[in-house]
Design a protein around this motif. Structure first.
Motif, PDB file in Angstrom:
ATOM      1  N   THR A  46      14.107  14.664   9.748  1.00 48.65           N
ATOM      2  CA  THR A  46      13.078  14.259   8.794  1.00 48.65           C
ATOM      3  C   THR A  46      11.748  14.818   9.272  1.00 48.65           C
ATOM      4  OG1 THR A  46      14.223  12.209   8.210  1.00 48.65           O
ATOM      5  CG2 THR A  46      11.868  12.315   7.736  1.00 48.65           C
ATOM      6  N   VAL A  47      11.176  15.755   8.515  1.00 44.93           N
ATOM      7  CA  VAL A  47       9.889  16.369   8.841  1.00 44.93           C
ATOM      8  C   VAL A  47       8.934  16.015   7.717  1.00 44.93           C
ATOM      9  CG1 VAL A  47       8.662  18.510   9.369  1.00 44.93           C
ATOM     10  CG2 VAL A  47      11.072  18.259  10.023  1.00 44.93           C
ATOM     11  N   ARG A  48       7.901  15.250   8.018  1.00 46.40           N
ATOM     12  CA  ARG A  48       7.047  14.697   6.968  1.00 46.40           C
ATOM     13  C   ARG A  48       5.577  14.814   7.347  1.00 46.40           C
ATOM     14  NH1 ARG A  48       3.483  11.208   4.084  1.00 46.40           N
ATOM     15  NH2 ARG A  48       4.563   9.478   3.101  1.00 46.40           N
ATOM     16  N   GLY A  49       4.838  15.650   6.607  1.00 45.25           N
ATOM     17  CA  GLY A  49       3.404  15.715   6.799  1.00 45.25           C
ATOM     18  C   GLY A  49       2.729  14.511   6.180  1.00 45.25           C
ATOM     19  N   PHE A  50       1.542  14.177   6.691  1.00 42.07           N
ATOM     20  CA  PHE A  50       0.839  13.022   6.131  1.00 42.07           C
ATOM     21  C   PHE A  50      -0.657  13.142   6.386  1.00 42.07           C
ATOM     22  CE2 PHE A  50       1.267  11.819  10.518  1.00 42.07           C
ATOM     23  CZ  PHE A  50       0.219  10.949  10.795  1.00 42.07           C
ATOM     24  N   ILE A  51      -1.416  12.481   5.527  1.00 45.24           N
ATOM     25  CA  ILE A  51      -2.852  12.297   5.689  1.00 45.24           C
ATOM     26  C   ILE A  51      -3.067  10.802   5.854  1.00 45.24           C
ATOM     27  CG2 ILE A  51      -5.135  12.699   4.710  1.00 45.24           C
ATOM     28  CD1 ILE A  51      -3.487  15.244   5.324  1.00 45.24           C
ATOM     29  N   GLN A  52      -3.787  10.409   6.878  1.00 44.24           N
ATOM     30  CA  GLN A  52      -3.854   8.995   7.231  1.00 44.24           C
ATOM     31  C   GLN A  52      -4.312   8.095   6.081  1.00 44.24           C
ATOM     32  OE1 GLN A  52      -6.977   7.257   7.655  1.00 44.24           O
ATOM     33  NE2 GLN A  52      -8.189   9.058   7.113  1.00 44.24           N
ATOM     34  N   SER A  53      -5.150   8.632   5.183  1.00 39.96           N
ATOM     35  CA  SER A  53      -5.702   7.807   4.114  1.00 39.96           C
ATOM     36  C   SER A  53      -4.632   7.250   3.184  1.00 39.96           C
ATOM     37  CB  SER A  53      -6.726   8.612   3.307  1.00 39.96           C
ATOM     38  OG  SER A  53      -6.150   9.797   2.796  1.00 39.96           O
ATOM     39  N   GLU A  54      -3.474   7.907   3.110  1.00 39.55           N
ATOM     40  CA  GLU A  54      -2.431   7.421   2.199  1.00 39.55           C
ATOM     41  C   GLU A  54      -1.838   6.094   2.660  1.00 39.55           C
ATOM     42  OE1 GLU A  54       1.566   9.666   2.654  1.00 39.55           O
ATOM     43  OE2 GLU A  54       0.058  11.048   3.464  1.00 39.55           O
ATOM     44  N   PHE A  55      -2.076   5.720   3.924  1.00 40.72           N
ATOM     45  CA  PHE A  55      -1.490   4.494   4.457  1.00 40.72           C
ATOM     46  C   PHE A  55      -2.507   3.367   4.629  1.00 40.72           C
ATOM     47  CE2 PHE A  55       1.431   7.734   6.509  1.00 40.72           C
ATOM     48  CZ  PHE A  55       2.475   7.499   5.618  1.00 40.72           C
ATOM     49  N   VAL A  56      -3.740   3.586   4.229  1.00 42.87           N
ATOM     50  CA  VAL A  56      -4.774   2.570   4.461  1.00 42.87           C
ATOM     51  C   VAL A  56      -4.425   1.264   3.768  1.00 42.87           C
ATOM     52  CG1 VAL A  56      -7.174   1.946   3.996  1.00 42.87           C
ATOM     53  CG2 VAL A  56      -6.631   4.208   4.909  1.00 42.87           C
ATOM     54  N   GLU A  57      -4.009   1.333   2.517  1.00 39.66           N
ATOM     55  CA  GLU A  57      -3.726   0.103   1.770  1.00 39.66           C
ATOM     56  C   GLU A  57      -2.549  -0.661   2.381  1.00 39.66           C
ATOM     57  OE1 GLU A  57      -2.740  -1.401  -2.801  1.00 39.66           O
ATOM     58  OE2 GLU A  57      -3.450   0.649  -2.440  1.00 39.66           O
ATOM     59  N   SER A  58      -1.522   0.065   2.796  1.00 39.74           N
ATOM     60  CA  SER A  58      -0.308  -0.592   3.285  1.00 39.74           C
ATOM     61  C   SER A  58      -0.383  -1.000   4.751  1.00 39.74           C
ATOM     62  CB  SER A  58       0.908   0.319   3.075  1.00 39.74           C
ATOM     63  OG  SER A  58       0.743   1.551   3.758  1.00 39.74           O
ATOM     64  N   HIS A  59      -1.177  -0.277   5.562  1.00 36.99           N
ATOM     65  CA  HIS A  59      -1.167  -0.520   7.005  1.00 36.99           C
ATOM     66  C   HIS A  59      -2.536  -0.851   7.602  1.00 36.99           C
ATOM     67  CE1 HIS A  59       2.653   1.555   6.422  1.00 36.99           C
ATOM     68  NE2 HIS A  59       3.020   1.200   7.620  1.00 36.99           N
ATOM     69  N   GLY A  60      -3.595  -0.767   6.811  1.00 35.98           N
ATOM     70  CA  GLY A  60      -4.941  -0.903   7.362  1.00 35.98           C
ATOM     71  C   GLY A  60      -5.195  -2.236   8.042  1.00 35.98           C
ATOM     72  N   ARG A  61      -4.856  -3.332   7.398  1.00 35.86           N
ATOM     73  CA  ARG A  61      -5.124  -4.649   7.985  1.00 35.86           C
ATOM     74  C   ARG A  61      -4.264  -4.889   9.222  1.00 35.86           C
ATOM     75  NH1 ARG A  61      -5.897  -8.947   2.953  1.00 35.86           N
ATOM     76  NH2 ARG A  61      -7.721  -7.928   2.019  1.00 35.86           N
ATOM     77  N   ASP A  62      -3.000  -4.487   9.151  1.00 37.62           N
ATOM     78  CA  ASP A  62      -2.126  -4.662  10.310  1.00 37.62           C
ATOM     79  C   ASP A  62      -2.642  -3.866  11.499  1.00 37.62           C
ATOM     80  OD1 ASP A  62      -0.510  -6.300   8.815  1.00 37.62           O
ATOM     81  OD2 ASP A  62       1.035  -4.789   8.454  1.00 37.62           O
ATOM     82  N   PHE A  63      -3.148  -2.661  11.217  1.00 32.77           N
ATOM     83  CA  PHE A  63      -3.695  -1.831  12.301  1.00 32.77           C
ATOM     84  C   PHE A  63      -4.864  -2.521  12.993  1.00 32.77           C
ATOM     85  CE2 PHE A  63      -7.334   1.004  13.171  1.00 32.77           C
ATOM     86  CZ  PHE A  63      -6.870   1.577  14.358  1.00 32.77           C
TER      87      PHE A  63
END
Length: 342
Positions: A273-290
């Motif tokens: 599994t090779v998956r590029g990403f930009i961190q902003s796409e995860f802010v809503e789902s992971h921001g508070r947990d981070f």
């Protein structure tokens, strides 16, 4: 009030140089209702800025000639006509390479100066730390006992990746340039092993450090480092692609035969599994947990961080070029003005 700004003077061909930047002094407008005057304390330097200097298609629009170079900043409110942001408030902003800026308050995040040094909002408790957290946990998904390898491992993203991997029960192997950085990975950041990509025995050293192969490879670099990693990837390995800094100043395609067919063959036959990403796409789902998890980990010492601080806005161009060459040791910052919390 005047602001000193560093702007894009010319698009770099290859590595940025003195002709890439121009320094100007501008008069800022008087504040309108709801606005604040921000004084920059710290400026973040990050590899993505190199891409913004180019017209190549990317996830964000390029800078135009004459634009202030973009960048995250920690600022102090110096004047205010905004009741929610009184003078003295310290905020996370995105005002770029300049000493002062006027803001209408949107997009600013007030920082609690008692939680951690405010500079961490640009590093381990900011975008780089979040990049490591979201990319590793959402795409890499390390399991207890697996081997996680990360390149540029003493940088703000790489060092966080390895430490989070260990917190999740995985084995962390860092790739860095030079014996001092490799020593820091094991002694300061708690990695299980470190490999020097500048060593003539790098390929053999990586194999020795990953005797059971690699289950997660967090890609920050590309180039020859990835060439050495690819044969070590296990079946079902996951590769979060965060950056390719080895290629950012490239002016031509890599020498040698086309290796894409071989790479795709590995993806197919080993079910990678090779998956590029930009961190902003995860802010809503992971921001508070981070923010919850990383703040606690930094507070209790489970995650450590290192900063490389250049002094004065005028040092930003040289520090930026040095970062792209791998000279920095930790999160690259520029101290633009006095830190009131220091």
């Amino acid at each position: 009030m005047k602001s000193t700004q560093i702007r894009l003077a010319a698009r770099p061909v290859g590595e940025p140089d003195a002709d890439t930047f121009e320094t100007v002094s501008v008069e800022l407008p008087a504040l309108a209702d709801g606005e604040v005057l921000l004084r920059t304390i710290y400026l973040s330097l990050d590899p993505y800025m190199r891409g913004r200097m180019s017209t190549a298609k990317s996830y964000a629009a390029p800078l135009e000639i004459g634009d202030v170079i973009v960048g995250g900043t920690v600022c102090e409110v110096e004047e205010s006509r905004n009741a929610d942001l009184p003078v003295g408030t310290v905020v996370l902003a995105y005002t770029g390479w300049q000493t002062h800026a006027v803001s209408d308050g949107r997009g600013l995040r007030v920082l609690d100066t008692g939680v951690a040094p405010v500079s961490t909002a640009l590093g381990v408790l900011g975008m780089p730390g979040f990049t490591a957290y979201a990319g590793l946990l959402e795409i890499g998904r390390p399991q207890p006992g697996e081997t996680v390898v990360v390149a540029a491992a003493t940088g703000p993203v790489g060092s966080a990746v390895g430490q989070i991997a260990r917190l999740k029960g995985a084995r962390a192997v860092g790739i860095a340039g030079g014996p001092d950085k490799c020593r820091a990975l094991t002694e300061d950041f708690g990695f299980d092993a470190a490999v020097d990509h500048r060593s003539p025995t790098f390929v053999d050293d990586l194999a020795a450090a990953t005797p059971e192969g690699i289950d997660v490879y967090f890609e920050n670099v590309g180039g020859p480092v990835f060439d050495a990693v690819l044969p070590r990837l296990n079946t079902y390995a996951r590769v979060p692609v965060c950056g390719l800094v080895a290629n950012y100043n490239a002016t031509s395609a890599p020498a040698g035969p086309d290796r894409l067919p071989s790479f795709l063959g590995s993806v197919l036959t080993r079910s990678l599994t090779v998956r590029g990403f930009i961190q902003s796409e995860f802010v809503e789902s992971h921001g508070r947990d981070f923010l919850r998890d990383m703040t606690a980990w930094v507070a209790d010492g489970s995650v450590r961080y290192r900063e490389d601080v250049a002094e004065g806005l005028e040092s930003a161009p040289e520090a930026f070029v040095g970062m792209l060459r791998g000279r920095n040791f930790g999160k690259q910052l520029v101290r633009v003005g006095a830190d009131p919390a220091a």
